[in-house]
Design an enzyme around this catalytic site. Structure first.
Site, PDB file in Angstrom:
ATOM      1  CE  LYS A 252      -3.903  -2.403   2.071  1.00 36.45           C
ATOM      2  NZ  LYS A 252      -4.788  -2.694   3.211  1.00 36.45           N
TER       3      LYS A 252
ATOM      4  CD  GLN B 159      -3.730  -4.467   6.227  1.00 31.12           C
ATOM      5  OE1 GLN B 159      -3.716  -3.412   5.599  1.00 31.12           O
ATOM      6  NE2 GLN B 159      -4.275  -5.555   5.749  1.00 31.12           N
TER       7      GLN B 159
ATOM      8  CG  ASP C 178      -9.712   0.028   4.678  1.00 33.97           C
ATOM      9  OD1 ASP C 178      -9.364  -0.457   3.592  1.00 33.97           O
ATOM     10  OD2 ASP C 178      -8.992   0.036   5.699  1.00 33.97           O
TER      11      ASP C 178
HETATM   12  N1  GUN Z   1      -7.410  -6.717   5.997  1.00 35.15           N
HETATM   13  C1  GUN Z   1      -7.766  -7.465   4.939  1.00 35.15           C
HETATM   14  N2  GUN Z   1      -8.215  -6.678   3.946  1.00 35.15           N
HETATM   15  C2  GUN Z   1      -8.115  -5.412   4.385  1.00 35.15           C
HETATM   16  C3  GUN Z   1      -8.427  -4.150   3.803  1.00 35.15           C
HETATM   17  O1  GUN Z   1      -8.894  -4.018   2.667  1.00 35.15           O
HETATM   18  N3  GUN Z   1      -8.183  -3.075   4.590  1.00 35.15           N
HETATM   19  C4  GUN Z   1      -7.706  -3.172   5.848  1.00 35.15           C
HETATM   20  N4  GUN Z   1      -7.529  -2.055   6.544  1.00 35.15           N
HETATM   21  N5  GUN Z   1      -7.423  -4.318   6.423  1.00 35.15           N
HETATM   22  C5  GUN Z   1      -7.632  -5.430   5.682  1.00 35.15           C
END
Ligand code: GUN
Length: 284
Positions: free
Chosen positions: A51, A95, A118
């Protein structure tokens, strides 16, 4: 059978975000994403690194907050509060999953809905339900973008989603419904799973179990989308779909890696750009 190239589609999306970011920067605005990582889960570390790399590529500022697994709920919520207040931070991503003892939901609800790139906050989830939203959740929206890129229509199709998580399964079903799919959600308590998946024109696997979807569960000519990021018996990265045995039955299939994963990140870039625009009152 066509193998959907998520890397290629994601590059196109990122290129577009990069160009728009350059225009914003000319106006003195640089989108900023805060990425919070708690603990030392190796998979989460990889996702966060990817990311950050994407942010760099499109021209965003990214700031990482790597906290120890011993971080308290209050410390984490205090950090989110500070980031909510900062004008140079347009998006906040924590995350998930958080280490044991920390509450995913409390953190999600603490993030300002305006910075919730998100789209996990209940306010944003509610807006998605009624089709009036600013942000879509990254993985489901990335999958829709991939379907569009390959001119795969959802209209009137039997769509089956395996998995009912708030992050993927539930919002995925909603986005397919928005495009007029006839949607079924299957999960661990579903009876006759194979009978249901065998009817799917579009099958989305978001189970979290290596090679869970086998050839006998797939209809001839189906579009199969694999959200899994699993390890097989030899520790090799694989998806929720038994790719080698399923692929020849499909019209389209996504590989792991190189399918859904890159699209999740591309959508995060789109959302962060949009957050920066909205916070700067740029509506286009
Ligand atoms: N854990 C698994 N997928 C995601 C996501 O798209 N965003 C976040 N913040 N955590 C995750």
């Amino acid at each position: 059978m066509i193998i959907i190239d998520g890397k290629k589609v994601s590059s196109t999306v990122k290129e577009q975000v990069k160009n728009e970011t350059a225009e914003l920067k000319a106006k003195g605005i640089t989108p900023g994403l805060a990425v919070i990582l708690v603990g030392d889960d190796p998979a989460s570390r990889v996702y966060v690194n990817n990311k950050k790399k994407a942010c760099e590529y499109v021209g965003f500022r990214s700031e990482e907050f790597a906290l120890p697994a011993t971080t308290s709920q209050k410390e984490l919520l205090d950090l989110v509060e500070q980031l909510n207040e900062r004008e140079d931070i347009n998006g906040i991503l924590c995350q998930l999953p958080l280490p044991e003892g920390l509450d995913d939901n409390a953190v999600i609800e603490a993030i300002s809905p305006l910075k919730d790139v998100d789209a996990f906050h209940k306010q944003n989830v509610g807006r998605i339900m009624i089709g009036d939203y600013d942000f879509l959740p990254c993985t489901p929206a990335g999958i829709m973008e991939m379907l569009h890129a390959y001119d795969i229509s959802v209209d009137g199709k039997n769509c089956v989603v395996i998995g009912r998580s708030n992050i993927v399964g539930k919002p995925m079903a909603m986005l397919l419904l928005h495009e007029n799919g006839t949607v079924t959600i299957c999960h661990s308590r579903t009876k006759n799973l194979k009978e249901i998946t065998s009817q799917a024109d579009i099958l989305v696997a978001a189970v979290g179990k290596p090679k869970f979807v086998t050839a006998d569960m797939v209809k001839d000519g189906a579009v199969v989308i694999d959200v899994g990021m699993d390890r097989d018996e030899n520790g090799k990265l694989c998806g929720d779909v038994d790719f080698e045995n399923v692929k020849d039955k499909c019209s389209y299939i996504t590989p792991v890696p190189g399918g859904v994963g890159p699209m999740t990140i591309a959508t995060l870039m789109k959302n962060t750009l949009k957050a920066a625009k909205l916070q700067n009152k740029i509506y286009d």
